[in-house]
Design a protein around this motif. Structure first.
Motif, PDB file in Angstrom:
ATOM      1  N   LEU A 146       8.837   2.341 -12.213  1.00  0.00           N
ATOM      2  CA  LEU A 146       8.303   1.010 -12.517  1.00  0.00           C
ATOM      3  C   LEU A 146       6.939   1.079 -13.195  1.00  0.00           C
ATOM      4  O   LEU A 146       6.572   0.199 -13.970  1.00  0.00           O
ATOM      5  N   GLY A 147       6.182   2.130 -12.888  1.00  0.00           N
ATOM      6  CA  GLY A 147       4.836   2.256 -13.432  1.00  0.00           C
ATOM      7  C   GLY A 147       4.095   3.360 -12.708  1.00  0.00           C
ATOM      8  O   GLY A 147       4.689   4.193 -12.029  1.00  0.00           O
ATOM      9  N   ALA A 148       2.773   3.355 -12.852  1.00  0.00           N
ATOM     10  CA  ALA A 148       1.935   4.360 -12.207  1.00  0.00           C
ATOM     11  C   ALA A 148       0.663   3.698 -11.698  1.00  0.00           C
ATOM     12  O   ALA A 148       0.085   2.837 -12.367  1.00  0.00           O
ATOM     13  N   VAL A 149       0.232   4.094 -10.514  1.00  0.00           N
ATOM     14  CA  VAL A 149      -1.030   3.634  -9.949  1.00  0.00           C
ATOM     15  C   VAL A 149      -2.097   4.667 -10.281  1.00  0.00           C
ATOM     16  O   VAL A 149      -1.924   5.847  -9.983  1.00  0.00           O
ATOM     17  N   THR A 150      -3.187   4.242 -10.897  1.00  0.00           N
ATOM     18  CA  THR A 150      -4.262   5.168 -11.255  1.00  0.00           C
ATOM     19  C   THR A 150      -5.443   4.995 -10.305  1.00  0.00           C
ATOM     20  O   THR A 150      -5.630   3.934  -9.702  1.00  0.00           O
ATOM     21  N   VAL A 151      -6.240   6.043 -10.211  1.00  0.00           N
ATOM     22  CA  VAL A 151      -7.333   6.040  -9.249  1.00  0.00           C
ATOM     23  C   VAL A 151      -8.354   4.956  -9.558  1.00  0.00           C
ATOM     24  O   VAL A 151      -8.967   4.389  -8.641  1.00  0.00           O
ATOM     25  N   ASP A 152      -8.555   4.615 -10.839  1.00  0.00           N
ATOM     26  CA  ASP A 152      -9.534   3.576 -11.164  1.00  0.00           C
ATOM     27  C   ASP A 152      -9.089   2.212 -10.651  1.00  0.00           C
ATOM     28  O   ASP A 152      -9.912   1.408 -10.213  1.00  0.00           O
ATOM     29  N   ASP A 153      -7.766   1.958 -10.690  1.00  0.00           N
ATOM     30  CA  ASP A 153      -7.273   0.691 -10.148  1.00  0.00           C
ATOM     31  C   ASP A 153      -7.427   0.642  -8.638  1.00  0.00           C
ATOM     32  O   ASP A 153      -7.717  -0.407  -8.053  1.00  0.00           O
ATOM     33  N   VAL A 154      -7.230   1.771  -7.982  1.00  0.00           N
ATOM     34  CA  VAL A 154      -7.409   1.833  -6.530  1.00  0.00           C
ATOM     35  C   VAL A 154      -8.872   1.584  -6.174  1.00  0.00           C
ATOM     36  O   VAL A 154      -9.175   0.816  -5.249  1.00  0.00           O
ATOM     37  N   LEU A 155      -9.784   2.197  -6.919  1.00  0.00           N
ATOM     38  CA  LEU A 155     -11.210   2.003  -6.640  1.00  0.00           C
ATOM     39  C   LEU A 155     -11.620   0.548  -6.830  1.00  0.00           C
ATOM     40  O   LEU A 155     -12.448   0.028  -6.081  1.00  0.00           O
ATOM     41  N   ASP A 156     -11.051  -0.110  -7.851  1.00  0.00           N
ATOM     42  CA  ASP A 156     -11.354  -1.527  -8.076  1.00  0.00           C
ATOM     43  C   ASP A 156     -11.106  -2.357  -6.826  1.00  0.00           C
ATOM     44  O   ASP A 156     -11.828  -3.316  -6.545  1.00  0.00           O
ATOM     45  N   HIS A 157     -10.057  -1.992  -6.079  1.00  0.00           N
ATOM     46  CA  HIS A 157      -9.679  -2.781  -4.912  1.00  0.00           C
ATOM     47  C   HIS A 157     -10.287  -2.266  -3.614  1.00  0.00           C
ATOM     48  O   HIS A 157     -10.291  -2.981  -2.608  1.00  0.00           O
ATOM     49  N   LEU A 158     -10.807  -1.039  -3.615  1.00  0.00           N
ATOM     50  CA  LEU A 158     -11.481  -0.524  -2.430  1.00  0.00           C
ATOM     51  C   LEU A 158     -12.920  -1.020  -2.356  1.00  0.00           C
ATOM     52  O   LEU A 158     -13.470  -1.207  -1.275  1.00  0.00           O
ATOM     53  N   LEU A 159     -13.531  -1.226  -3.525  1.00  0.00           N
ATOM     54  CA  LEU A 159     -14.899  -1.726  -3.565  1.00  0.00           C
ATOM     55  C   LEU A 159     -14.925  -3.212  -3.195  1.00  0.00           C
ATOM     56  O   LEU A 159     -13.896  -3.893  -3.266  1.00  0.00           O
ATOM     57  N   PRO A 160     -16.090  -3.733  -2.789  1.00  0.00           N
ATOM     58  CA  PRO A 160     -16.187  -5.170  -2.490  1.00  0.00           C
ATOM     59  C   PRO A 160     -15.747  -6.010  -3.683  1.00  0.00           C
ATOM     60  O   PRO A 160     -15.874  -5.586  -4.836  1.00  0.00           O
TER      61      PRO A 160
END
Length: 435
Positions: free
Chosen positions: A392-406
Motif C-alpha cells: 500500500l505504501g511505506a512509512v518513513t522515519v520523518d513522518d513518524v517523527l512528525d507525529h511523535l513531536l508535540p
C-alpha cells in the motif's frame, strides 16, 4: 581627503553568515529592520533579523555590527537571544520593501523596487538606506522588463502607503537558495498579506515543498487564498500523506471540492490515506515508494534511487512486487536496501537479493508499534501491506517523527523555546530584542 563610506545592496546579504568577535557563527541574516522617517529623509537601519541555530529569530542592533564584507557579517558585544517581534513602526526590508511599486518624484512614473542600497554613516556605526534600484514598466504586476536605474531614496515616493497586490519576484530572487524548511520560516514570519503574495509568486513545486514544512494554520491560510484550481495543483504536487493531513484540516465541503479538481489518480491516493486512522501505519504512509518488478536489475534500481526528487528516507530502499507497479501493487515479495544495491553486480536481479524475512506492517499498526519496528530493525522506512499481500505504501522515519513531536512543534521551532513554554536558562542582554 574625502571619507569613503561603505555601501552594500541588500540582495547580496540574504542568508549570509553572522559571526561573533571570536569567529563563531551566530546564525544567518534573514532580514533588515528599518525605521521610515517623514519627508525625504533616508530610513535608518535599526538592526538585523538573525536566525540562530535553533531557527529562532533574534534582533541584532546595527550598533553591534562592526562589518559587512566578504560574504559575512561581524558583530561585537553581548547578543540578546530573545525572539524578535516586529514593532508597528518598523519595516522589514526584504519582506516589505522589495517588489514594492513606488513613483519617481521627478516624472511621477511608476517603478518596481528590485534592490535596496544601504550605507554606513561616517565615523559612526549607524546605517541608513541610501539608494533604490528600480525597474520602469507598465501594467499592474510590472512583469514587462524595462529600463533599470539606481536612484537616491529621496528620488522616489510611496514607501509608506499600504500596497495591495505587491509582487514578490525580487524577494524570492534573494531567497532562491534557501531550503524549503528555511523558506517556510520566512513565510511564517511575514504578514498574512505578504505571505499570500509570496505564495502566489512561487511555482507549484516550490510552494508544495514549502507548504509541507509550514504549521497547519499557515497551510490552511495559504491554501484558502489560492484559487481552487491552483490549490488542487499544489495538493497534487505535495506528498500524498502531507496533502491528506492538510485536507483533513479543511471543512468537508472544501475538501471534497478540491479532491474533485485533482487528477483522479492523485485524488484516489489521498482519499485512501484519509480513510485510515491518523496515527496508524496507513495514515502515516506515503503511497509513492520505489516499486520494482522481480526482473528489474540492480542497475535499474540504482537509477531509480538517484531521482533527486526522492527524500533520503524513500531512496534508502526499493520494494519488490509483482505487477501492477503502482500502489496498491501486486503481491509484495520483499525489499532491497540501498547498501545491498551497492554491493551487488549491476546485472543481478533485485528478486535474487531481496530481504524476504522482514515482516511488513499492516495498515492498522498503531504509531507506537511503527516506532518500535523502525527502532528494532534499524530502518528509516517500512513497507505497509494489506491482507491480500499488496503493498500500500511505506512509512518513513520523518513522518513518524512528525507525529511523535508535540502538535505545535513547527511553531515552537519557528518561534524558539518561548513558543513551547521554555525560556533561556540565562537570557543574554537586558531588554527584549536588545532594544
Amino acid at each position: 581627503m574625502a571619507v569613503v563610506t561603505p555601501r552594500v545592496f541588500v540582495s547580496h546579504l540574504a542568508g549570509i553568515a553572522v559571526f561573533d568577535p571570536n569567529g563563531d557563527q551566530v546564525g544567518r541574516l534573514r532580514d533588515l529592520v528599518a525605521l521610515l522617517r517623514v519627508g525625504a529623509r533616508p530610513p535608518r537601519l535599526l538592526g538585523l533579523v538573525v536566525e540562530v541555530i535553533s531557527r529562532r529569530r533574534i534582533f541584532l542592533p546595527m550598533t553591534r555590527v562592526t562589518g559587512m564584507e566578504s560574504g559575512q557579517i561581524i558583530t561585537t558585544g553581548v547578543i540578546n537571544m530573545r525572539r524578535f517581534e516586529q514593532r508597528a513602526t518598523e519595516t522589514l526590508v526584504f519582506g516589505e520593501l522589495l517588489d514594492r511599486r513606488v513613483r519617481l518624484v521627478e516624472t511621477d512614473e511608476e517603478v518596481a523596487v528590485l534592490d535596496i542600497g544601504i550605507t554606513q554613516l561616517p565615523a559612526r556605526r549607524d546605517w541608513e538606506i541610501e539608494k533604490v534600484f528600480v525597474r520602469k514598466g507598465k501594467g499592474g504586476a510590472l512583469r514587462r522588463k524595462g529600463e533599470t536605474l539606481t536612484v537616491e531614496w529621496s528620488a522616489v515616493t510611496g514607501f509608506s502607503r499600504e500596497e495591495h497586490g505587491q509582487g514578490a519576484e525580487s524577494l524570492l530572487a534573494t531567497l532562491e537558495q534557501l531550503r524549503p524548511a528555511d523558506l517556510a520560516g520566512v513565510l511564517h514570519h511575514l504578514s498574512p498579506k505578504r505571505r499570500a503574495e509570496v505564495a502566489a509568486a512561487l511555482d507549484d513545486d516550490r510552494l508544495a515543498d514549502v507548504m509541507e514544512e509550514l504549521p497547519g494554520d499557515d497551510q490552511v491560510e495559504i491554501l484558502g487564498k489560492l484559487k481552487d484550481e491552483r490549490a488542487a495543483d499544489i495538493l497534487e504536487a505535495m506528498d500524498p500523506d502531507d496533502a491528506a493531513d492538510l485536507l483533513s484540516d479543511l471543512p468537508e465541503e472544501a475538501t471534497e471540492r478540491l479532491l474533485t479538481l485533482m487528477r483522479p489518480e492523485e485524488a484516489a491516493d489521498v482519499r485512501r490515506l484519509m480513510s485510515y486512522e491518523e496515527r496508524t501505519a496507513g495514515g502515516l504512509m506515503t503511497t509513492e515508494p520505489i516499486v520494482l518488478r522481480p526482473d528489474a536489475t540492480v542497475a535499474y534500481a540504482l537509477a531509480r534511487v538517484r531521482d533527486p526528487d526522492l527524500s533520503p528516507a524513500l531512496a534508502a530502499q526499493v520494494y519488490v512486487c509483482r505487477p501492477p507497479d503502482e500502489t496498491p501493487t501486486g503481491k509484495y515479495l520483499g525489499l532491497v536496501h540501498f547498501q545491498r544495491l551497492l554491493r551487488d553486480p549491476p546485472f543481478a536481479l533485485v528478486s535474487s537479493i531481496a530481504d524476504t524475512d522482514l515482516p511488513p506492517l499492516p495498515p492498522g499498526t498503531p504509531l507506537s508499534e511503527v516506532t518500535s519496528y523502525l527502532a528494532a530493525y534499524n530502518m528509516v522506512a517500512a513497507p505497509v501491506v494489506d491482507e491480500s499481500g499488496a503493498l500500500l505504501g511505506a512509512v518513513t522515519v520523518d513522518d513518524v517523527l512528525d507525529h511523535l513531536l508535540p502538535e505545535d512543534w513547527r511553531e515552537a521551532e519557528l518561534h524558539g523555546p518561548e513558543a513551547a513554554g521554555l525560556t533561556d536558562t540565562e537570557p543574554l542582554g537586558k531588554a527584549a530584542n536588545g532594544r
